[in-house]
Design a protein around this motif. Structure first.
Motif, PDB file in Angstrom:
ATOM      1  N   TRP A 319      -1.257  -5.412  -4.803  1.00  0.00           N
ATOM      2  CA  TRP A 319      -1.837  -4.253  -4.120  1.00  0.00           C
ATOM      3  C   TRP A 319      -3.182  -3.874  -4.740  1.00  0.00           C
ATOM      4  CZ3 TRP A 319       0.649  -3.338   0.161  1.00  0.00           C
ATOM      5  CH2 TRP A 319       2.032  -3.507   0.226  1.00  0.00           C
ATOM      6  N   TYR A 320      -4.114  -3.468  -3.879  1.00  0.00           N
ATOM      7  CA  TYR A 320      -5.344  -2.879  -4.435  1.00  0.00           C
ATOM      8  C   TYR A 320      -5.004  -1.484  -4.982  1.00  0.00           C
ATOM      9  CZ  TYR A 320      -9.996  -1.034  -4.993  1.00  0.00           C
ATOM     10  OH  TYR A 320     -11.117  -0.457  -5.534  1.00  0.00           O
ATOM     11  N   GLU A 321      -4.241  -0.739  -4.200  1.00  0.00           N
ATOM     12  CA  GLU A 321      -3.788   0.573  -4.684  1.00  0.00           C
ATOM     13  C   GLU A 321      -2.272   0.534  -4.839  1.00  0.00           C
ATOM     14  OE1 GLU A 321      -6.213   4.153  -3.281  1.00  0.00           O
ATOM     15  OE2 GLU A 321      -6.130   2.837  -1.536  1.00  0.00           O
ATOM     16  N   GLY A 322      -1.835   0.006  -5.945  1.00  0.00           N
ATOM     17  CA  GLY A 322      -0.399  -0.087  -6.189  1.00  0.00           C
ATOM     18  C   GLY A 322       0.112   1.130  -6.951  1.00  0.00           C
ATOM     19  N   GLY A 323       1.390   1.040  -7.355  1.00  0.00           N
ATOM     20  CA  GLY A 323       1.961   2.102  -8.180  1.00  0.00           C
ATOM     21  C   GLY A 323       2.213   3.403  -7.444  1.00  0.00           C
ATOM     22  N   GLN A 328       4.810  -1.743  -6.182  1.00  0.00           N
ATOM     23  CA  GLN A 328       4.593  -2.242  -7.542  1.00  0.00           C
ATOM     24  C   GLN A 328       3.184  -1.849  -7.991  1.00  0.00           C
ATOM     25  OE1 GLN A 328       6.046  -4.702  -9.605  1.00  0.00           O
ATOM     26  NE2 GLN A 328       7.898  -4.948  -8.396  1.00  0.00           N
ATOM     27  N   GLY A 329       2.975  -1.878  -9.298  1.00  0.00           N
ATOM     28  CA  GLY A 329       1.602  -1.756  -9.791  1.00  0.00           C
ATOM     29  C   GLY A 329       0.787  -2.929  -9.272  1.00  0.00           C
ATOM     30  N   GLY A 330      -0.521  -2.706  -9.097  1.00  0.00           N
ATOM     31  CA  GLY A 330      -1.377  -3.776  -8.570  1.00  0.00           C
ATOM     32  C   GLY A 330      -2.689  -3.844  -9.327  1.00  0.00           C
ATOM     33  N   LYS A 331      -3.747  -4.001  -8.569  1.00  0.00           N
ATOM     34  CA  LYS A 331      -5.066  -4.197  -9.184  1.00  0.00           C
ATOM     35  C   LYS A 331      -5.494  -2.990 -10.038  1.00  0.00           C
ATOM     36  CE  LYS A 331      -6.066  -8.214  -7.166  1.00  0.00           C
ATOM     37  NZ  LYS A 331      -6.415  -9.451  -7.884  1.00  0.00           N
ATOM     38  N   GLU A 332      -4.931  -1.795  -9.724  1.00  0.00           N
ATOM     39  CA  GLU A 332      -5.314  -0.591 -10.490  1.00  0.00           C
ATOM     40  C   GLU A 332      -4.832  -0.682 -11.946  1.00  0.00           C
ATOM     41  OE1 GLU A 332      -2.755  -0.744  -8.521  1.00  0.00           O
ATOM     42  OE2 GLU A 332      -1.162   0.041  -9.800  1.00  0.00           O
ATOM     43  N   LEU A 333      -3.909  -1.599 -12.240  1.00  0.00           N
ATOM     44  CA  LEU A 333      -3.437  -1.750 -13.629  1.00  0.00           C
ATOM     45  C   LEU A 333      -4.579  -2.146 -14.559  1.00  0.00           C
ATOM     46  CD1 LEU A 333      -0.093  -3.708 -12.986  1.00  0.00           C
ATOM     47  CD2 LEU A 333      -0.316  -1.323 -13.728  1.00  0.00           C
ATOM     48  N   GLY A 334      -5.650  -2.683 -13.977  1.00  0.00           N
ATOM     49  CA  GLY A 334      -6.782  -3.124 -14.793  1.00  0.00           C
ATOM     50  C   GLY A 334      -7.937  -2.138 -14.819  1.00  0.00           C
TER      51      GLY A 334
END
Ligand code: URP
Ligand code: ZN
Ligand code: ZN
Length: 468
Positions: A319-323, A328-334
């Motif tokens: 996901w680009y906007e996950g969580g 699930q968590g996605g690209k925002e984890l970074g």
């Protein structure tokens, strides 16, 4: 049950011709001119190209990776594939850390169970390379799994040493299996990442600096040399740049059994796309990193001259906007640390139409070479041909009805995968799959999904396949 497809233009890796196709049950029974068969259901294909269903040799459905899990499972990912004209894919079954290769295969069968709508196989993945796991490699053949991915990248996670790689090549060679490699120098990348973070360089664009082309070329050359020394066949996955393709060329010129694929993103998404303000560039963070238009031109030439034989997707979606909203968590984890962006990019649905438009409509690649790259070659290399990968008497009736005149604007608002962005958002293409047939049954018909959950078949693959 007989089905007769009339008035289409059949396109295979070898020929383009007008013809009718008679299907008996799941397979093609007859190809001819002006066929007329009593009791057969007739589908008119006037104006359509009839191509063998796409074979995507590189996908990651529901893959746990970098603190997340890919958001497309075997239902949503395969449904997207079907809309895009792909009827077969081969997914990577990652072995559990400290576990066995066979446990990886079992886990992937569990993920697929009851969800599949197209046909599929598995590659093994030597992600925990103990001596026992290396010994176990030949036993994958009993599981119908005849290829194995080995990572020279992702230090501390999947990366193997040169010694482990060499031993695995020998084992696989003796079993008639094909080693596939992710070629980047994981040690050097880990050092560069630390340095960039120490300097406060945390944005997605620094993923590009951490994954330079030269480190892909170095690892590709190393893998090619080690494979050449052992005499094992080798398939380099997701080749992104000129320097790496040249290493493959070098190996092939020496007579080594080296093959390679590139992926859609490396011909259509470039460094500048990632160098945008904020976190947006994370959408395109994949490994190897995206490169330059000059690299893409070299990749086209490599596909034309057979240095590379396949175009896959490396479909691995986060996901680009996950969580949020149960995601699930996605690209925002970074955010604040590019090294934590789950690496991967979507493409299983987009591969045929994006590349048809860019390759065939521009005259860079003939429609026959297109079929070879998208379907026939991966079927041959991975032991599925001629059941899959062609339109021929006795082959599975996996057929894409491709309308070369249909125009489409690519968008996440209309795609069918379970992901909140499309890597090719806004691109206008001409030429679209409009019907997809799997083993004689339409599973997509003009925008309507007709596939049934659980109807996809697991494909046991052959050993000792050709080196193209
Ligand atoms: O960025 C990528 N390629 N993600 C998927 C895992 C892999 O290395 O193929
Ligand atoms: Zn990889
Ligand atoms: Zn991959």
């Amino acid at each position: 049950m007989k089905t007769l497809i009339k008035n289409g233009t059949i396109v295979t890796a070898g020929d383009t011709y007008k013809g009718d196709i008679l299907i008996n049950g799941e397979v093609i029974q007859t190809i001819g001119k002006d066929l007329d068969v009593e009791g057969a259901e007739v589908i008119d294909a006037t104006g359509m190209y009839l191509m063998p269903g796409g074979v995507d040799a590189h996908t990651h459905l529901e893959m746990p990776f970098m603190g997340s899990t890919a958001s497309d499972d075997f239902y949503t990912g395969q449904r997207g594939a079907a809309f895009g004209g792909t009827t077969t894919h081969i997914d990577f079954a990652l072995m559990p850390q400290g576990g066995t290769l066979k446990q990886g295969i079992q886990n992937w069968h569990e993920k697929a169970k009851g969800k599949t709508v197209i046909d599929y196989g598995f590659h093994g993945a030597l992600t925990s390379p103990s001596p026992e796991a290396i010994q176990e490699i030949p036993s994958l053949v009993e599981e119908g799994v005849t290829s194995l991915k080995i990572f020279l990248a992702y230090k501390g996670v999947f990366m193997v040493s040169d010694e482990e790689f060499y031993k695995a090549l020998e084992k696989a060679r003796d079993a008639g299996m094909l080693v596939m490699t992710h070629a980047e120098n994981g040690d050097a990348i880990a050092e560069i990442m630390k340095k960039l973070l120490d300097e406060g360089k945390t944005e997605p664009r620094y993923h590009l600096d951490a994954h330079p082309a030269i480190l892909e070329a170095e690892a590709t050359g190393r893998a090619v040399s080690l494979a050449g020394q052992t005499g094992a066949p080798l398939y380099v996955v997701h080749v992104s740049c000129e320097d790496a393709a040249k290493q493959i060329e070098m190996g092939r010129n020496k007579g080594f059994k080296i093959m390679g694929e590139t992926c859609t993103q490396y011909m259509h998404i470039f460094e500048d796309d990632m160098k945008v303000p904020g976190h947006e560039g994370a959408k395109w963070a994949c490994s190897p990193a995206v490169r330059t238009p000059k690299d893409a031109e070299y990749l086209y030439r490599s596909l034309q001259n057979s240095t590379l034989q396949v175009v896959s997707t490396d479909h691995a979606v986060f996901w680009y906007e996950g969580g949020k909203d149960g995601r699930q968590g996605g690209k925002e984890l970074g955010k604040g640390d590019f090294t934590k962006i789950p690496n991967g990019i979507p493409g299983i649905e987009d591969r045929l139409y994006i590349n048809w438009d860019a390759m065939v409509n521009t005259g860079k690649i003939t429609e026959n070479r297109f079929v070879a790259l998208m379907s026939t070659n991966p079927a041959k290399i991975f032991g599925l041909y001629p059941k899959k990968g062609t339109i021929a008497v006795g082959s599975d009736a996996d057929i894409v009805f491709f309308d070369p005149k249909k125009e489409h604007t690519v968008s996440a608002s209309t795609h069918h995968c379970n992901i909140d962005y499309n890597a090719y958002e806004g691109r206008k293409v001409k030429g679209m799959p409009v019907k997809t047939m799997l083993r004689g049954k339409l599973i997509v018909d003009n925008g309507k999904f007709l596939g049934e959950k659980g109807s996809g078949q697991f494909l046991r693959r052959k050993t000792n396949n050709p080196v193209l």
